[in-house]
Motif scaffolding. Sequence first.
Motif, PDB file in Angstrom:
ATOM      1  N   LYS A 131     -12.417  43.351  72.013  1.00 57.58           N
ATOM      2  CA  LYS A 131     -11.508  44.483  72.179  1.00 57.58           C
ATOM      3  C   LYS A 131     -11.711  45.151  73.531  1.00 57.58           C
ATOM      4  O   LYS A 131     -10.742  45.498  74.228  1.00 57.58           O
ATOM      5  CB  LYS A 131     -11.736  45.494  71.047  1.00 57.58           C
ATOM      6  N   GLN A 132     -12.982  45.328  73.930  1.00 54.32           N
ATOM      7  CA  GLN A 132     -13.265  45.930  75.227  1.00 54.32           C
ATOM      8  C   GLN A 132     -12.772  45.041  76.361  1.00 54.32           C
ATOM      9  O   GLN A 132     -12.212  45.521  77.364  1.00 54.32           O
ATOM     10  CB  GLN A 132     -14.768  46.178  75.368  1.00 54.32           C
ATOM     11  N   LYS A 134     -10.288  42.956  76.225  1.00 52.09           N
ATOM     12  CA  LYS A 134      -8.829  43.060  76.258  1.00 52.09           C
ATOM     13  C   LYS A 134      -8.400  44.353  76.947  1.00 52.09           C
ATOM     14  O   LYS A 134      -7.438  44.357  77.743  1.00 52.09           O
ATOM     15  CB  LYS A 134      -8.266  43.006  74.842  1.00 52.09           C
ATOM     16  N   GLU A 135      -9.088  45.461  76.662  1.00 44.46           N
ATOM     17  CA  GLU A 135      -8.739  46.733  77.297  1.00 44.46           C
ATOM     18  C   GLU A 135      -8.914  46.657  78.811  1.00 44.46           C
ATOM     19  O   GLU A 135      -8.099  47.200  79.573  1.00 44.46           O
ATOM     20  CB  GLU A 135      -9.599  47.855  76.714  1.00 44.46           C
ATOM     21  N   GLU A 187      -6.287  37.301  71.614  1.00 45.55           N
ATOM     22  CA  GLU A 187      -5.703  37.719  70.339  1.00 45.55           C
ATOM     23  C   GLU A 187      -5.680  36.580  69.336  1.00 45.55           C
ATOM     24  O   GLU A 187      -5.687  36.814  68.128  1.00 45.55           O
ATOM     25  CB  GLU A 187      -4.291  38.266  70.571  1.00 45.55           C
ATOM     26  N   PRO A 192      -6.365  41.347  66.545  1.00 44.73           N
ATOM     27  CA  PRO A 192      -6.453  42.813  66.531  1.00 44.73           C
ATOM     28  C   PRO A 192      -6.687  43.336  65.118  1.00 44.73           C
ATOM     29  O   PRO A 192      -6.517  42.615  64.127  1.00 44.73           O
ATOM     30  CB  PRO A 192      -5.081  43.253  67.071  1.00 44.73           C
TER      31      PRO A 192
END
Length: 226
Positions: A131-132, A134-135, A187, A192
Motif C-alpha cells: 500500500k505504501q 502504491k501511494e 493491485e 486493495p
Amino acid sequence: KLGLPLTLEFSSDDTTSTYHDDTKTSHGEIVADRESLLGEEGQHAGLMLPSFLVKPLNEPSFISSNGQEFVKVAPGRCSCQLSPDTEQYSFRFFLDFPDGAVKNDVSLPAERIYFMTACWNEDDNVIGRAKQWKEDIVCSLQRINTELEEMERRPNPLGMELFRKFRRYATLTERRRNLALQIDVLEEAFPPGHRLVAGPNNVVMLKEGVIAVKRDRGGKEEYHWV
C-alpha cells in the motif's frame, strides 16, 4: 444460477475424516492428496506442507421446481503454498459432492470440487508495504501529470529548446506508462482493502476465488474452472 450457502470449519482434527483418495501412514495418520492441493510446482519444490480437515457444518440447499433440495457434502482438505516473489499464500481446499446438484441448466458435478484463492499473513506487513509503495507511485504519477499539463499550456519554444521540450515530454510520458503498469501489477499481487476480508490468526484473505475440477489431459492433471 446455483448458490449454495455453506459454513465450513477448518481444523487439524483427523479422527473422523475419511476420503476416497487418501492413504494412511504406518502411524495411522490420514494423508490427503496434498500434491493435488499444492500443484506440480509445489511437488517439484518438495513442498509437502501439512493439510487440514475441512468439515461442512451444514447441509446446503436450494429451491428448484421440485421444491427444496439438499446437497450432500463430504469433508475435505485444505493447504497453503507460499510464493516467495510476492509473499502470497495460495490457499486451496476441496470438498466432495458425491451426488452433485442440478438446477435448471446449471449443474454441480458429482465429484471432488476444488476452491482456490489467496491469503497473506498480516504479521509480515506485506499488504501494508505494498500500500505504501502504491501511494509513492501515485505521488510520482501526480507530479508527472502536473509537469505534462504545464508543458502543454506553455507555447512551444524555438530551435533546440523545442527539441528538449519534446524529448522531456516523451520521457515523462514513458515514465507515466511504466508507473501505471506498476500499479496494475501491485493491485493484482496485493489487492486493495475492499477486495480483502480478515481471517483468523492475523490472516487476510482475498474475497474472490475460483472453483475447479480436475481432468486428466494426456497423463497430466489439469484444473478446469467451473
